[in-house]
Design a protein around this motif. Structure first.
Motif, PDB file in Angstrom:
ATOM      1  N   VAL A  70       1.316  -5.060  14.238  1.00 19.01           N
ATOM      2  CA  VAL A  70       2.113  -4.438  13.189  1.00 19.01           C
ATOM      3  C   VAL A  70       1.486  -4.813  11.854  1.00 19.01           C
ATOM      4  O   VAL A  70       1.377  -5.997  11.523  1.00 19.01           O
ATOM      5  CB  VAL A  70       3.584  -4.897  13.239  1.00 19.01           C
ATOM      6  CG1 VAL A  70       4.365  -4.301  12.069  1.00 19.01           C
ATOM      7  CG2 VAL A  70       4.224  -4.496  14.558  1.00 19.01           C
ATOM      8  N   PHE A  71       1.058  -3.804  11.107  1.00 21.51           N
ATOM      9  CA  PHE A  71       0.453  -4.021   9.800  1.00 21.51           C
ATOM     10  C   PHE A  71       1.480  -3.720   8.711  1.00 21.51           C
ATOM     11  O   PHE A  71       2.212  -2.731   8.796  1.00 21.51           O
ATOM     12  CB  PHE A  71      -0.769  -3.119   9.621  1.00 21.51           C
ATOM     13  CG  PHE A  71      -1.879  -3.411  10.599  1.00 21.51           C
ATOM     14  CD1 PHE A  71      -2.662  -4.545  10.458  1.00 21.51           C
ATOM     15  CD2 PHE A  71      -2.124  -2.561  11.665  1.00 21.51           C
ATOM     16  CE1 PHE A  71      -3.688  -4.815  11.356  1.00 21.51           C
ATOM     17  CE2 PHE A  71      -3.139  -2.819  12.571  1.00 21.51           C
ATOM     18  CZ  PHE A  71      -3.916  -3.959  12.417  1.00 21.51           C
ATOM     19  N   ALA A  72       1.519  -4.566   7.691  1.00 24.95           N
ATOM     20  CA  ALA A  72       2.493  -4.418   6.619  1.00 24.95           C
ATOM     21  C   ALA A  72       1.796  -4.327   5.270  1.00 24.95           C
ATOM     22  O   ALA A  72       0.858  -5.088   4.992  1.00 24.95           O
ATOM     23  CB  ALA A  72       3.465  -5.597   6.621  1.00 24.95           C
ATOM     24  N   GLY A  73       2.258  -3.395   4.436  1.00 25.20           N
ATOM     25  CA  GLY A  73       1.687  -3.240   3.101  1.00 25.20           C
ATOM     26  C   GLY A  73       2.724  -2.722   2.122  1.00 25.20           C
ATOM     27  O   GLY A  73       3.787  -2.223   2.518  1.00 25.20           O
ATOM     28  N   ASN A  74       2.431  -2.820   0.838  1.00 24.27           N
ATOM     29  CA  ASN A  74       3.308  -2.304  -0.217  1.00 24.27           C
ATOM     30  C   ASN A  74       2.585  -1.257  -1.046  1.00 24.27           C
ATOM     31  O   ASN A  74       1.345  -1.263  -1.134  1.00 24.27           O
ATOM     32  CB  ASN A  74       3.813  -3.445  -1.108  1.00 24.27           C
ATOM     33  CG  ASN A  74       5.034  -4.131  -0.515  1.00 24.27           C
ATOM     34  OD1 ASN A  74       5.896  -3.478   0.080  1.00 24.27           O
ATOM     35  ND2 ASN A  74       5.117  -5.449  -0.673  1.00 24.27           N
ATOM     36  N   VAL A  89      11.780  -6.058   0.574  1.00 23.61           N
ATOM     37  CA  VAL A  89      12.207  -5.930   1.967  1.00 23.61           C
ATOM     38  C   VAL A  89      11.012  -5.999   2.915  1.00 23.61           C
ATOM     39  O   VAL A  89      11.124  -6.491   4.040  1.00 23.61           O
ATOM     40  CB  VAL A  89      13.009  -4.631   2.170  1.00 23.61           C
ATOM     41  CG1 VAL A  89      13.252  -4.345   3.653  1.00 23.61           C
ATOM     42  CG2 VAL A  89      14.343  -4.717   1.422  1.00 23.61           C
ATOM     43  N   THR A  90       9.848  -5.516   2.476  1.00 30.08           N
ATOM     44  CA  THR A  90       8.654  -5.616   3.318  1.00 30.08           C
ATOM     45  C   THR A  90       8.370  -7.075   3.657  1.00 30.08           C
ATOM     46  O   THR A  90       8.154  -7.434   4.822  1.00 30.08           O
ATOM     47  CB  THR A  90       7.434  -4.993   2.618  1.00 30.08           C
ATOM     48  OG1 THR A  90       7.720  -3.640   2.270  1.00 30.08           O
ATOM     49  CG2 THR A  90       6.218  -5.028   3.536  1.00 30.08           C
ATOM     50  N   THR A  91       8.387  -7.928   2.637  1.00 34.08           N
ATOM     51  CA  THR A  91       8.156  -9.355   2.861  1.00 34.08           C
ATOM     52  C   THR A  91       9.247  -9.949   3.743  1.00 34.08           C
ATOM     53  O   THR A  91       8.968 -10.756   4.647  1.00 34.08           O
ATOM     54  CB  THR A  91       8.110 -10.099   1.512  1.00 34.08           C
ATOM     55  OG1 THR A  91       7.061  -9.539   0.712  1.00 34.08           O
ATOM     56  CG2 THR A  91       7.856 -11.585   1.715  1.00 34.08           C
ATOM     57  N   ASP A 121      -1.743  -8.292   1.768  1.00 32.06           N
ATOM     58  CA  ASP A 121      -1.623  -8.452   0.306  1.00 32.06           C
ATOM     59  C   ASP A 121      -0.312  -7.870  -0.223  1.00 32.06           C
ATOM     60  O   ASP A 121      -0.301  -7.033  -1.134  1.00 32.06           O
ATOM     61  CB  ASP A 121      -2.804  -7.784  -0.401  1.00 32.06           C
ATOM     62  CG  ASP A 121      -4.145  -8.339   0.056  1.00 32.06           C
ATOM     63  OD1 ASP A 121      -4.177  -9.492   0.527  1.00 32.06           O
ATOM     64  OD2 ASP A 121      -5.140  -7.620  -0.045  1.00 32.06           O
ATOM     65  N   LEU A 122       0.802  -8.345   0.316  1.00 32.09           N
ATOM     66  CA  LEU A 122       2.098  -7.782  -0.063  1.00 32.09           C
ATOM     67  C   LEU A 122       2.421  -8.019  -1.533  1.00 32.09           C
ATOM     68  O   LEU A 122       3.212  -7.257  -2.121  1.00 32.09           O
ATOM     69  CB  LEU A 122       3.201  -8.374   0.814  1.00 32.09           C
ATOM     70  CG  LEU A 122       3.074  -8.106   2.317  1.00 32.09           C
ATOM     71  CD1 LEU A 122       4.296  -8.631   3.047  1.00 32.09           C
ATOM     72  CD2 LEU A 122       2.882  -6.618   2.596  1.00 32.09           C
ATOM     73  N   ASP A 123       1.836  -9.027  -2.129  1.00 33.69           N
ATOM     74  CA  ASP A 123       2.056  -9.293  -3.549  1.00 33.69           C
ATOM     75  C   ASP A 123       1.178  -8.425  -4.448  1.00 33.69           C
ATOM     76  O   ASP A 123       1.237  -8.533  -5.676  1.00 33.69           O
ATOM     77  CB  ASP A 123       1.805 -10.771  -3.858  1.00 33.69           C
ATOM     78  CG  ASP A 123       0.375 -11.205  -3.527  1.00 33.69           C
ATOM     79  OD1 ASP A 123      -0.297 -10.488  -2.752  1.00 33.69           O
ATOM     80  OD2 ASP A 123      -0.058 -12.266  -4.019  1.00 33.69           O
ATOM     81  N   ARG A 124       0.396  -7.546  -3.829  1.00 34.57           N
ATOM     82  CA  ARG A 124      -0.531  -6.700  -4.584  1.00 34.57           C
ATOM     83  C   ARG A 124      -0.427  -5.263  -4.063  1.00 34.57           C
ATOM     84  O   ARG A 124      -1.277  -4.802  -3.304  1.00 34.57           O
ATOM     85  CB  ARG A 124      -1.954  -7.239  -4.430  1.00 34.57           C
ATOM     86  CG  ARG A 124      -2.986  -6.585  -5.339  1.00 34.57           C
ATOM     87  CD  ARG A 124      -4.275  -7.415  -5.368  1.00 34.57           C
ATOM     88  NE  ARG A 124      -4.884  -7.561  -4.053  1.00 34.57           N
ATOM     89  CZ  ARG A 124      -5.890  -6.803  -3.605  1.00 34.57           C
ATOM     90  NH1 ARG A 124      -6.377  -5.836  -4.348  1.00 34.57           N
ATOM     91  NH2 ARG A 124      -6.399  -7.026  -2.404  1.00 34.57           N
ATOM     92  N   GLY A 225      -3.651   6.810   0.986  1.00 41.28           N
ATOM     93  CA  GLY A 225      -3.148   5.875   1.983  1.00 41.28           C
ATOM     94  C   GLY A 225      -2.711   4.559   1.383  1.00 41.28           C
ATOM     95  O   GLY A 225      -2.692   4.366   0.162  1.00 41.28           O
ATOM     96  N   GLY A 226      -2.331   3.655   2.271  1.00 45.98           N
ATOM     97  CA  GLY A 226      -2.004   2.289   1.890  1.00 45.98           C
ATOM     98  C   GLY A 226      -2.828   1.341   2.724  1.00 45.98           C
ATOM     99  O   GLY A 226      -3.577   1.766   3.619  1.00 45.98           O
ATOM    100  N   ARG A 227      -2.680   0.061   2.458  1.00 53.58           N
ATOM    101  CA  ARG A 227      -3.464  -0.907   3.218  1.00 53.58           C
ATOM    102  C   ARG A 227      -3.101  -0.879   4.697  1.00 53.58           C
ATOM    103  O   ARG A 227      -3.976  -1.045   5.553  1.00 53.58           O
ATOM    104  CB  ARG A 227      -3.271  -2.304   2.637  1.00 53.58           C
ATOM    105  CG  ARG A 227      -3.927  -2.478   1.270  1.00 53.58           C
ATOM    106  CD  ARG A 227      -3.868  -3.902   0.769  1.00 53.58           C
ATOM    107  NE  ARG A 227      -4.550  -4.012  -0.530  1.00 53.58           N
ATOM    108  CZ  ARG A 227      -3.950  -3.816  -1.700  1.00 53.58           C
ATOM    109  NH1 ARG A 227      -2.646  -3.543  -1.732  1.00 53.58           N
ATOM    110  NH2 ARG A 227      -4.633  -3.910  -2.831  1.00 53.58           N
ATOM    111  N   GLU A 228      -1.819  -0.689   5.029  1.00 57.41           N
ATOM    112  CA  GLU A 228      -1.473  -0.662   6.445  1.00 57.41           C
ATOM    113  C   GLU A 228      -2.005   0.593   7.132  1.00 57.41           C
ATOM    114  O   GLU A 228      -2.378   0.558   8.308  1.00 57.41           O
ATOM    115  CB  GLU A 228       0.038  -0.829   6.666  1.00 57.41           C
ATOM    116  CG  GLU A 228       0.915   0.352   6.313  1.00 57.41           C
ATOM    117  CD  GLU A 228       1.442   0.291   4.899  1.00 57.41           C
ATOM    118  OE1 GLU A 228       2.615   0.657   4.684  1.00 57.41           O
ATOM    119  OE2 GLU A 228       0.672  -0.087   3.996  1.00 57.41           O
TER     120      GLU A 228
END
Length: 333
Positions: A70-74, A89-91, A121-124, A225-228
């Motif tokens: 599971v990949f997570a990104g913002n 909420v992602t974090t 890089d959820l903070d970015r 796209g996004g990082r995820e």
């Protein structure tokens, strides 16, 4: 280890990656014809066994190791007010995954998949794609290669899922860019958008697709796209390099690999779409990609939950294929 050096390397990549082992698939199909059942009576379970035989290179494939990623990104497009929940909420959900409290944890446990969550890089957050590209080429490559590096080359099957507030908007934009139509065709309610939020989502999707029209597959992934999404593409390619079959989750995972389909539909030959999401646009996306979902359960959670449920079906298919007696073994006929 699979690694992509430039986004332009997507072009022509399918021919350089492993192909279906037609011999193993044919042997599996021949075995199916000899098992103690009427031909075709197990329906798609028979096709799944043949599919796995072809990609794993053996006429009697087994799942000894199932990996779930599971990949997570913002996402910067949240600045347009397109998200029901805040990006924090992602974090929070990543922490919930780590604590074992999410739906995907329970479903992986039952289905027998080893779950790994990769926070990107959820903070970015990425940039707002209505104002410019979401990512640079280098940022996209970094995320793609992180996804590739997360794949266990010893796995027999890979389950892919995602988490990221705002990524249903990302998915609609990717689908629109690759397959055309209108923003309304692809934009859905996501986590529960009301009418005003839906209007903002649709306008953001239309604006982004118009701003970044006419790009190649790699550039489209970077711009929209996004990082995820990039990590999912990388994981799909690394799995192909290792002859690992892939179970994609729903709308967001399917849209994530749309740039790979645009580069060459054959890049997704080793992928099964686990289920048809209730999210608007997924049926049209599946039709455009020529993919038939394995399940249709009205699910739309994400996280790889549909892939985990589909893994159980795949295990059933291989158990029947491997364990049933042939007519000769049973002394019938």
């Amino acid at each position: 280890m699979f690694r992509l050096d430039t986004l332009d390397d997507l072009q022509g990549l399918a021919a350089r990656l492993p192909q279906l082992d037609k011999g193993a698939a044919a042997q599996a199909r021949e075995r199916q014809a000899q098992l103690t059942k009427p031909p075709g009576s197990l329906g798609r379970l028979e096709d799944l066994a043949v599919f796995m035989a072809g990609w794993r290179g053996t006429d009697r494939p087994r799942i000894e190791r199932a990996q779930a990623l599971v990949f997570a990104g913002n996402h910067g497009v949240c600045a347009q007010g397109i998200n029901v929940f805040p990006q924090e909420v992602t974090t929070g959900m990543v922490a919930n995954f780590a604590a074992g409290g999410a739906a995907i944890n329970q479903l992986c446990r039952v289905a027998g998949a080893d779950l790994k969550v990769v926070a990107l890089d959820l903070d970015r957050p990425t940039a707002d794609f209505t104002q410019g590209p979401a990512m640079s080429a280098d940022e996209t490559l970094e995320a793609l290669n992180r996804g590739a590096a997360a794949v266990d080359p010893q796995a027999d099957v890979l389950l892919l899922g995602e988490m990221g507030i705002g990524n249903s908007t990302i998915s609609a934009a990717l689908a629109l860019a690759v397959f055309g139509g209108t923003a309304q065709d692809w934009t859905g309610h996501g986590a529960g958008a009301d009418a005003a939020l839906m209007d903002r989502k649709t306008r953001a999707v239309a604006a982004a697709a118009a701003r970044h029209a006419g790009l190649g597959p790699g550039a489209t992934l970077a711009a929209l796209g996004g990082r995820e999404q990039a990590a999912i593409c990388g994981a799909v390619l690394a799995a192909r390099a290792a002859r690992i079959a892939v179970l994609l989750d729903g709308f967001i995972c399917t849209a994530a690999v749309a740039p790979l389909h645009a580069a060459d539909p054959a890049l997704l030959d080793h992928c099964i779409v686990s289920h048809c999401s209730a999210e608007a646009g997924h049926r049209a996306l599946l039709a455009a990609m020529g993919k038939v979902p394995l399940l249709d359960l009205g699910m739309r959670l994400g996280e790889g939950t549909g892939a985990a449920v589909a893994l159980s079906v795949l295990r059933h298919a291989l158990a029947a294929h491997d364990g049933m007696a042939t007519f000769a073994e049973a002394g019938i006929g």
